[in-house]
Scaffold this active site. Structure first.
Site, short mmCIF file in Angstrom:
data_model
loop_
_atom_site.label_atom_id
_atom_site.label_comp_id
_atom_site.label_asym_id
_atom_site.label_seq_id
_atom_site.Cartn_x
_atom_site.Cartn_y
_atom_site.Cartn_z
CD GLU A 222 -2.25 -1.16 3.05
OE1 GLU A 222 -3.16 -0.07 3.22
OE2 GLU A 222 -2.07 -1.91 3.84
CE LYS A 224 6.03 5.17 6.59
NZ LYS A 224 5.39 6.28 7.28
NE ARG A 229 -0.96 2.53 11.51
CZ ARG A 229 -0.04 1.57 11.75
NH1 ARG A 229 1.19 2.00 12.07
NH2 ARG A 229 -0.55 0.37 12.17
NE ARG A 244 3.60 6.40 15.52
CZ ARG A 244 4.82 5.88 16.05
NH1 ARG A 244 4.89 4.67 16.19
NH2 ARG A 244 5.81 6.60 16.40
CD GLU A 269 -1.01 7.91 7.88
OE1 GLU A 269 -1.03 6.51 7.93
OE2 GLU A 269 0.18 8.72 8.15
CE LYS A 391 9.81 2.78 9.32
NZ LYS A 391 9.41 3.53 10.61
#
Lengths: 521, 335
Positions: A222, A224, A229, A244, A269, A391
């Site tokens: 996906e 970023k 977050r 987060r 997000e 990531k």
């Protein structure tokens, strides 16, 4: 109170994170209930005290101290609570009431009686306790301790993972006696709160070389997104939005909260999104840390959620299921939501890692900061567990800047100049554009330190201005417009990538080079 | 004659025409009376210096034996021209004195810097009644009430207990503060060696010679000591040393600073101090006011510091005062 005052003092003067944690752990270890729990609540912002205003305090001090002497003193000290704490007529025989007594009194006192109560306390406390009391009453401790850091200290105190504390946190309230009992070996408290925070799953960094060892077919990818977050949680009509680390940020995002039309816990997000256009991070920043959000702001900076994952749905805990199954449930759920506020983070089509590399190199939106790679079989796990989520950030932005100022470091960096301010050219002038204090090796630090000492042209306290002659290659993750900085730009996560001794200062980058990296307005 | 014809500020400093001398001159003059050895009060190059024996010794240590043409030790009542002069202890640093001047029928007392807290390295301040009291005003704001120095030293010892693996670097000026901190540590029971920066050595040795029992002092640059050996140790240095590579030899040091200015949080943070110790060799606000009450002068003249606040306070109490606007004194001297 003197213990709390001492803690605040130690925290305020200790610059290092680990030092702060040690002071907190020491306090938790040595202070009884409910004192330690109230101190914790004061630090995490969970004590709901009536906020005493500066004008109330000014009124009080004017009754005791000559206005001109107060003005001269305030001018010198610079902080209202500190000036009052120091200038208040001395108690003959200072008392040291427990923090709990003072907290309960502030809780129980009505507005009309408040000035009298505060004055009486100031009359009987020692100066450092007066300061702590005023900071407590005005609600601004400002000792450089975030709620997150306080929970990290709790985790260290109890030798438990911080995620477990984050998960419990929103079901607990000061003085946190059940929490301390558990951390000292007792039973773990059961969270009774609705829509609690669940520990978030985090990723580890990767690159093309490391990915080569994996079969792309086992993974999904996906974008970023460069937002914040968050976790959106709804249970029995109770709606919450968490950061987060488990801070409840619902209050700043009433528009999104209203749109949470589901029952479950979504990982996603937080973005500012105008129709299909995702706004740059700086727009989202304007929505953060507000107690109330004006209508204009709600309209001009609408908040939206881009959904990544589904942890719980209609009472069912999905976290043990493979990602692919959770994703299928998420897709069905999001279909029923308002698409203006909640949409899905799309999965990226790729067959080889090179395909993905090509996508990453040319993202369709400037608010994308790389790609996320997730193993199809992975459950949803708390914390940063290797081997599940990765990531792969886009390459950092780079700029060649000139070292302008250096400031002394603390602790292990005592005696070293380790905080560096650098600038780029605007016409014939160097304009400061950022500050970096990491990215270099120990050897490079010695080198930089030596440079600073040998090239100092001026000193201001702990800061030295240096001859603008050393070029530093600065890596950073993004650039925002900033009205607060003279340069008009603010870097995200700047660090020193390389020392460019080979490059003359005149060839460093210019402000217009940097401005070209700004996201479109 | 009016008092301000008998003693008045000149570009060189406070001048007494009756005795033809300056007090704490900032530029070389034929004859100087020096209250104490701090650099903004005691400067080299005068024709003659009258001061306490210890102040003369300290000036010789700092500037070399030829710091002045001739020197005279202050003893008893001395006649200089038409003026008579006596020195009285000021409690500030070793050898520090107030200067009492009688000229033209008016009695002046110039305090230099002074301190009324018990100070194990200096003879205690003695209030001297006079017509014109000429006082310092370094900490002349009502926010300055210096705490008990023993409690400040207790903070330092508590920090060593909490961070035994770190060195504790205590910033203290070479004359007065360093020795006072050492004595306070000794009184608190710290009998381990204390490590000192090279620039403190000569003055510490002099204090010991003068009978101040500083105990076991060792050079902080002792090459036989490894970095880790300084864990849990106390090292004294002038604050400027913290910025020097010198500080790199100690393990993860806690930076402390002993000064009256540490009362103000922003000052401590500005200097990068992790452990502020509010230990001052100056009179705090209550002591300034108490002293003026005890001395009970006709008029108070204020030499350097925060004169506005002190003048305001004295006006509120129906006392006459005025600023002298002496130049050459540090805005924020060694506090």
């Amino acid at each position: 109170m003197k213990h709390f005052a001492r803690l605040l003092e130690a925290l305020a003067f200790t610059p290092q994170r680990n030092g702060k944690i040690r002071h907190l752990v020491q306090h938790f270890r040595t202070r009884p209930d409910p004192e330690r729990g109230l101190a914790l609540g004061a630090l995490t912002g969970d004590l709901d005290l009536r906020n005493v205003t500066p004008s109330l305090l000014r009124g009080l001090v004017n009754e005791r101290v000559d206005a001109e002497l107060f003005a001269l003193s305030y001018d010198f000290v610079g902080d209202l609570a500190e000036t009052i704490a120091l200038i208040w007529p001395e108690a003959k025989d200072p008392s040291d009431p427990p923090l709990s007594e003072l907290v309960h009194e502030l809780e129980a006192t009505g507005k009309a009686a408040l000035p009298g109560v505060i004055a009486a306390r100031l009359d009987s406390l020692a100066p450092s306790s007066r300061y702590a009391y005023l900071k407590l009453a005005t609600g601004g401790l400002r000792v450089g301790v975030s709620a997150r850091l306080a929970r990290t200290a709790l985790a260290e105190f109890g030798a438990v993972p911080v995620e477990e504390i984050e998960e419990l946190w929103h079901g607990l309230a000061p003085p946190f006696e059940s929490l301390f009992a558990w951390l000292e070996g007792g039973e773990k408290p059961v969270s009774a709160a609705l829509a609690p925070f669940r520990p978030v799953m985090l990723s580890t960094a990767t690159d093309l070389d490391a990915l080569g060892a994996f079969d792309p077919a086992d993974y999904v990818a996906e974008w970023k997104w460069d937002g914040i977050r968050v976790q959106a949680s709804v249970e029995a009509g109770v709606k919450r939005l968490y950061s987060r680390t488990g801070e409840d940020i619902s209050g700043s995002f009433p528009d999104l909260l209203e749109a949470l039309d589901f029952d479950g816990t979504v990982d996603g997000e937080l973005l500012v999104r105008r129709k299909d256009a995702v706004a740059p991070f700086s727009d989202l920043q304007k929505r953060l840390n507000r107690k109330t959000v004006g209508k204009t702001m709600l309209k001009s900076h609408p908040a939206a959620l881009r959904a990544y994952d589904l942890l719980l749905h209609e009472g069912e805990d999905l976290r043990a299921l493979p990602f692919a199954d959770r994703r299928a449930r998420l897709e069905r759920m999001v279909l029923a939501c308002d698409p203006v506020r909640i949409d899905l983070s799309p999965l990226l089509p790729f067959e080889t890692w090179d395909d993905l590399a090509a996508l990453r190199a040319d993202p369709p939106d400037p608010v994308i900061e790389g790609v996320m790679i997730k193993r199809r079989e992975s459950p949803y796990l708390a914390g940063r567990i290797k081997g599940h989520w990765y990531k792969w950030k886009r390459d950092p932005m780079l700029v060649d800047a000139v070292l302008l100022y250096a400031q002394r470091g603390h602790g292990k960096r005592s005696g070293y100049y380790s905080d560096f301010t650098f600038g780029v050219w605007e016409g014939a002038q160097l304009i400061p554009v950022g500050k970096a204090y990491f990215g270099f090796t120990d050897e490079e630090l010695k080198d930089l330190d030596r440079f600073v000492r040998n090239n100092t042209v001026e000193r201001f306290g702990p800061v030295r201005a240096v001859k603008p002659s050393l070029v530093l290659e600065i890596a950073f993750e993004g650039l925002n417009r900033s009205a607060r900085h003279k340069s008009g730009v603010a870097m995200r996560f700047p660090r020193i990538a390389r020392i460019r001794k080979d490059k003359p200062a005149a060839e460093a980058d210019r402000l217009e080079d940097l401005a070209a990296l700004l996201p479109p307005e | 004659m009016a008092a301000d014809d008998l003693l008045f500020p000149t570009p060189e400093g406070l001048y007494c025409p009756g005795g033809d001398f300056h007090v704490d001159p900032v530029r070389p003059v034929p004859r100087a009376l020096v209250t104490h050895g701090h650099a903004d009060h005691a400067r080299p190059g005068n024709g003659a210096v009258l001061a306490t024996r210890q102040t003369l010794d300290i000036m010789a240590i700092r500037y070399g034996a030829d710091f002045t043409g001739t020197r005279q030790v202050a003893e008893g009542t001395m006649t200089l021209g038409d003026a008579t002069v006596r020195f009285h202890p000021a409690g500030h640093v070793l050898g520090s004195a107030q200067v009492e001047i009688e000229t033209g029928g008016t009695r002046f007392v110039v305090t230099g810097d002074y301190c009324r807290h018990r100070n194990p390295v200096a003879e205690g301040f003695e209030p001297v009644p006079c017509d014109i009291f000429i006082t310092e005003a370094t900490f002349a704001l009502p926010v300055f009430r210096h705490p008990d120095p023993a409690a400040e030293i207790a903070k330092l010892l508590a920090s060593i207990e909490a961070f035994p693996e770190r060195a504790h670097l205590v910033g203290a000026y070479a004359l007065g503060k360093a020795q006072r901190v050492i004595m306070l540590l000794r009184e608190a029971g710290w009998d381990a060696p204390i490590y000192i920066h090279g620039s403190l050595e000569r003055l510490c040795r002099y204090h010991a010679e003068q009978g101040v029992p500083l105990g076991d002092l060792r050079p902080a640059t002792d090459d036989s000591m490894a970095k880790a050996d300084f864990a849990g140790q106390i090292i004294l240095a002038p604050p400027s040393a913290f910025a020097a590579t010198w500080a790199q030899r100690f393990p993860d040091p806690v930076i402390a600073f002993a000064s009256g200015w540490m009362q103000i949080r922003a000052r401590a943070r500005q200097r990068g101090v992790e452990l502020p110790l509010v230990i001052s060799d100056h009179a705090d606000w209550p002591d300034l006011l108490r002293t003026i009450e005890e001395v009970n002068p006709e008029e108070t003249w204020i030499t350097h510091g925060r004169e506005e606040a002190l003048m305001r306070q004295l006006a509120l109490g129906q006392r006459r005062s005025r600023p002298l606007h002496l130049i050459g004194f540090e805005e924020e001297p060694e506090g």
